[in-house]
Motif scaffolding. Structure first.
Motif, PDB file in Angstrom:
ATOM      1  N   HIS A  13       0.865  -1.180   0.000  1.00  0.00           N
ATOM      2  CA  HIS A  13       0.000   0.000   0.000  1.00  0.00           C
ATOM      3  C   HIS A  13       0.897   1.224   0.000  1.00  0.00           C
ATOM      4  O   HIS A  13       1.647   1.460   0.957  1.00  0.00           O
ATOM      5  N   GLN A  14       0.853   1.985  -1.083  1.00  0.00           N
ATOM      6  CA  GLN A  14       1.708   3.162  -1.209  1.00  0.00           C
ATOM      7  C   GLN A  14       0.817   4.390  -1.289  1.00  0.00           C
ATOM      8  O   GLN A  14       0.231   4.693  -2.326  1.00  0.00           O
ATOM      9  N   GLY A  15       0.672   5.078  -0.157  1.00  0.00           N
ATOM     10  CA  GLY A  15      -0.131   6.281  -0.102  1.00  0.00           C
ATOM     11  C   GLY A  15       0.726   7.512   0.114  1.00  0.00           C
ATOM     12  O   GLY A  15       1.958   7.443   0.133  1.00  0.00           O
ATOM     13  N   GLY A  16       0.089   8.634   0.292  1.00  0.00           N
ATOM     14  CA  GLY A  16       0.825   9.871   0.487  1.00  0.00           C
ATOM     15  C   GLY A  16       1.493   9.963   1.848  1.00  0.00           C
ATOM     16  O   GLY A  16       2.436  10.733   2.027  1.00  0.00           O
ATOM     17  N   GLN A  17       1.015   9.163   2.819  1.00  0.00           N
ATOM     18  CA  GLN A  17       1.533   9.248   4.177  1.00  0.00           C
ATOM     19  C   GLN A  17       2.307   8.000   4.603  1.00  0.00           C
ATOM     20  O   GLN A  17       3.281   8.106   5.338  1.00  0.00           O
ATOM     21  N   ILE A  18       1.859   6.824   4.151  1.00  0.00           N
ATOM     22  CA  ILE A  18       2.469   5.568   4.577  1.00  0.00           C
ATOM     23  C   ILE A  18       2.770   4.698   3.362  1.00  0.00           C
ATOM     24  O   ILE A  18       1.918   4.516   2.490  1.00  0.00           O
ATOM     25  N   ASP A  19       3.978   4.183   3.304  1.00  0.00           N
ATOM     26  CA  ASP A  19       4.371   3.196   2.307  1.00  0.00           C
ATOM     27  C   ASP A  19       4.550   1.882   3.054  1.00  0.00           C
ATOM     28  O   ASP A  19       5.478   1.736   3.859  1.00  0.00           O
ATOM     29  N   ALA A  20       3.641   0.925   2.816  1.00  0.00           N
ATOM     30  CA  ALA A  20       3.592  -0.299   3.614  1.00  0.00           C
ATOM     31  C   ALA A  20       3.746  -1.524   2.734  1.00  0.00           C
ATOM     32  O   ALA A  20       3.145  -1.620   1.656  1.00  0.00           O
ATOM     33  N   HIS A  21       4.547  -2.490   3.217  1.00  0.00           N
ATOM     34  CA  HIS A  21       4.680  -3.791   2.582  1.00  0.00           C
ATOM     35  C   HIS A  21       4.100  -4.839   3.527  1.00  0.00           C
ATOM     36  O   HIS A  21       4.412  -4.853   4.726  1.00  0.00           O
ATOM     37  N   HIS A  22       3.291  -5.758   2.968  1.00  0.00           N
ATOM     38  CA  HIS A  22       2.592  -6.753   3.770  1.00  0.00           C
ATOM     39  C   HIS A  22       3.075  -8.154   3.383  1.00  0.00           C
ATOM     40  O   HIS A  22       2.887  -8.589   2.240  1.00  0.00           O
ATOM     41  N   SER A  23       3.680  -8.859   4.325  1.00  0.00           N
ATOM     42  CA  SER A  23       4.084 -10.240   4.066  1.00  0.00           C
ATOM     43  C   SER A  23       2.886 -11.172   3.993  1.00  0.00           C
ATOM     44  O   SER A  23       2.949 -12.208   3.323  1.00  0.00           O
ATOM     45  N   PHE A  24       1.783 -10.803   4.687  1.00  0.00           N
ATOM     46  CA  PHE A  24       0.567 -11.609   4.704  1.00  0.00           C
ATOM     47  C   PHE A  24      -0.629 -10.712   4.405  1.00  0.00           C
ATOM     48  O   PHE A  24      -0.547  -9.484   4.514  1.00  0.00           O
ATOM     49  N   SER A  25      -1.751 -11.335   4.042  1.00  0.00           N
ATOM     50  CA  SER A  25      -2.956 -10.584   3.716  1.00  0.00           C
ATOM     51  C   SER A  25      -3.279  -9.579   4.819  1.00  0.00           C
ATOM     52  O   SER A  25      -3.281  -9.919   6.001  1.00  0.00           O
ATOM     53  N   PHE A  26      -3.582  -8.353   4.386  1.00  0.00           N
ATOM     54  CA  PHE A  26      -3.834  -7.280   5.349  1.00  0.00           C
ATOM     55  C   PHE A  26      -4.575  -6.167   4.632  1.00  0.00           C
ATOM     56  O   PHE A  26      -4.196  -5.772   3.525  1.00  0.00           O
ATOM     57  N   ALA A  27      -5.643  -5.649   5.293  1.00  0.00           N
ATOM     58  CA  ALA A  27      -6.415  -4.534   4.742  1.00  0.00           C
ATOM     59  C   ALA A  27      -6.865  -4.880   3.319  1.00  0.00           C
ATOM     60  O   ALA A  27      -7.505  -5.903   3.101  1.00  0.00           O
ATOM     61  N   ASP A  28      -6.513  -4.054   2.319  1.00  0.00           N
ATOM     62  CA  ASP A  28      -6.965  -4.272   0.948  1.00  0.00           C
ATOM     63  C   ASP A  28      -6.149  -5.328   0.206  1.00  0.00           C
ATOM     64  O   ASP A  28      -6.493  -5.691  -0.923  1.00  0.00           O
ATOM     65  N   TYR A  29      -5.066  -5.809   0.819  1.00  0.00           N
ATOM     66  CA  TYR A  29      -4.251  -6.838   0.185  1.00  0.00           C
ATOM     67  C   TYR A  29      -4.750  -8.207   0.625  1.00  0.00           C
ATOM     68  O   TYR A  29      -4.676  -8.555   1.800  1.00  0.00           O
ATOM     69  N   ASN A  30      -5.267  -8.978  -0.330  1.00  0.00           N
ATOM     70  CA  ASN A  30      -5.823 -10.297  -0.017  1.00  0.00           C
ATOM     71  C   ASN A  30      -5.145 -11.339  -0.888  1.00  0.00           C
ATOM     72  O   ASN A  30      -5.289 -11.336  -2.108  1.00  0.00           O
ATOM     73  N   ASP A  31      -4.376 -12.225  -0.253  1.00  0.00           N
ATOM     74  CA  ASP A  31      -3.675 -13.289  -0.952  1.00  0.00           C
ATOM     75  C   ASP A  31      -3.978 -14.595  -0.230  1.00  0.00           C
ATOM     76  O   ASP A  31      -3.429 -14.851   0.846  1.00  0.00           O
ATOM     77  N   PRO A  32      -4.849 -15.451  -0.776  1.00  0.00           N
ATOM     78  CA  PRO A  32      -5.224 -16.694  -0.088  1.00  0.00           C
ATOM     79  C   PRO A  32      -4.041 -17.602   0.213  1.00  0.00           C
ATOM     80  O   PRO A  32      -4.122 -18.433   1.127  1.00  0.00           O
ATOM     81  N   LYS A  33      -2.940 -17.471  -0.519  1.00  0.00           N
ATOM     82  CA  LYS A  33      -1.768 -18.301  -0.271  1.00  0.00           C
ATOM     83  C   LYS A  33      -0.907 -17.767   0.866  1.00  0.00           C
ATOM     84  O   LYS A  33       0.014 -18.455   1.323  1.00  0.00           O
ATOM     85  N   HIS A  34      -1.195 -16.541   1.316  1.00  0.00           N
ATOM     86  CA  HIS A  34      -0.388 -15.923   2.369  1.00  0.00           C
ATOM     87  C   HIS A  34      -1.316 -15.224   3.358  1.00  0.00           C
ATOM     88  O   HIS A  34      -1.405 -13.991   3.389  1.00  0.00           O
ATOM     89  N   ILE A  35      -2.016 -16.037   4.155  1.00  0.00           N
ATOM     90  CA  ILE A  35      -2.916 -15.505   5.183  1.00  0.00           C
ATOM     91  C   ILE A  35      -2.170 -15.304   6.497  1.00  0.00           C
ATOM     92  O   ILE A  35      -2.492 -14.425   7.297  1.00  0.00           O
ATOM     93  N   GLY A  36      -1.157 -16.090   6.740  1.00  0.00           N
ATOM     94  CA  GLY A  36      -0.364 -16.031   7.956  1.00  0.00           C
ATOM     95  C   GLY A  36       0.514 -17.266   8.006  1.00  0.00           C
ATOM     96  O   GLY A  36       0.523 -18.089   7.080  1.00  0.00           O
ATOM     97  N   PHE A  37       1.250 -17.392   9.097  1.00  0.00           N
ATOM     98  CA  PHE A  37       2.101 -18.567   9.298  1.00  0.00           C
ATOM     99  C   PHE A  37       2.000 -18.977  10.757  1.00  0.00           C
ATOM    100  O   PHE A  37       2.459 -18.265  11.645  1.00  0.00           O
ATOM    101  N   ARG A  38       1.288 -20.100  10.983  1.00  0.00           N
ATOM    102  CA  ARG A  38       1.058 -20.580  12.335  1.00  0.00           C
ATOM    103  C   ARG A  38       0.424 -19.471  13.179  1.00  0.00           C
ATOM    104  O   ARG A  38      -0.601 -18.921  12.783  1.00  0.00           O
ATOM    105  N   ALA A  39       0.995 -19.092  14.329  1.00  0.00           N
ATOM    106  CA  ALA A  39       0.381 -18.048  15.161  1.00  0.00           C
ATOM    107  C   ALA A  39       0.696 -16.641  14.665  1.00  0.00           C
ATOM    108  O   ALA A  39       0.164 -15.663  15.200  1.00  0.00           O
ATOM    109  N   LEU A  40       1.560 -16.519  13.655  1.00  0.00           N
ATOM    110  CA  LEU A  40       1.901 -15.213  13.082  1.00  0.00           C
ATOM    111  C   LEU A  40       0.841 -14.831  12.056  1.00  0.00           C
ATOM    112  O   LEU A  40       0.674 -15.509  11.036  1.00  0.00           O
TER     113      LEU A  40
END
Length: 231
Positions: A13-40
């Motif tokens: 997510h690259q906005g005017g205030q925050i540039d964010a990279h998501h290792s797992f699905s988060f907010a508007d980023y949805n990747d069924p192959k990367h929902i989390g890892f165990r308790a993470l």
């Protein structure tokens, strides 16, 4: 088994205030192959411009750990906590039955660089709580426990049988660790270039390790590594 998560494959997510990279699905980023890892559940790398941040919002039933890498974060919550978390410091919020908070970059000229990690607690509910500690000492070339389920080594305390450690390595240094093959481990390279069990990793890369009995990391540059030991 080691599954690598390339830095360039993360959600962004690259906005005017925050540039964010998501290792797992988060907010508007949805990747069924990367929902989390165990308790993470969440591992975000954020860069926040001066004066920007997130307005007050709420969480429930999550252990939220923020590691400030550069700059600072100003925190306020409805428990009455008001604090500045600076580079080298780590914050833990146990959301429990519910906590509302806001976070912002208090600087007028310096970007904040941070990692935010969400761990699913062992049990839901319980009173929300807040904790903050500094791990900015000059210890290098060894693992430093920053969070754990039992608060070992003066670390932050998680409501989960999990552990987080960081290692700051000199160029050419090597660090090892015995692993429990019944548990899972996530490695996140914060800075530098390393060789993990024979495979190169660069800043932003991650790796999920299962059924492994040992970890060997050699630094090809100065490097900083985050290790998570997960049930």
């Amino acid at each position: 088994m080691i599954r690598f998560r390339d830095r360039g494959a993360r959600g962004r997510h690259q906005g005017g205030q925050i540039d964010a990279h998501h290792s797992f699905s988060f907010a508007d980023y949805n990747d069924p192959k990367h929902i989390g890892f165990r308790a993470l559940r969440v591992l975000n790398e954020d860069r926040v411009v001066p004066g920007a941040g997130l307005p007050e919002h709420g969480h429930e039933d999550m252990e939220i750990v923020t590691i400030v890498l550069k700059g600072a974060v100003e925190h306020r919550d409805d428990l009455g906590n008001s604090a500045i978390i600076r580079a080298g410091e780590v914050q833990r919020m146990s959301a429990g039955t519910g906590i509302r908070h806001s976070e912002r970059n208090p600087s007028s000229d310096e970007r904040t660089h941070l990692l935010q990690i969400w761990i699913i607690p062992a049990e839901f509910g319980g009173p929300p709580s807040y904790e903050q500690k500094s791990f900015a000492a000059g210890d290098r070339n060894r693992w430093i426990t920053i969070a754990s389920g039992d608060g070992r080594d003066a670390s932050l305390t998680l409501r989960q049988d999990a552990m987080m450690a960081i290692a700051r390595l000199d160029d050419g240094a090597q660090i090892e660790r015995e692993l429990d093959p019944h548990r899972g481990y996530w490695i996140q390279l914060v800075e530098g270039i390393v060789i993990l069990n024979g495979t190169e990793m660069r800043a932003g890369d991650g790796a999920a390790m299962t059924e492994e009995i040992s970890l060997v990391i050699r630094a090809d540059t100065e490097a900083e590594i985050l290790l998570m030991d997960l049930p």
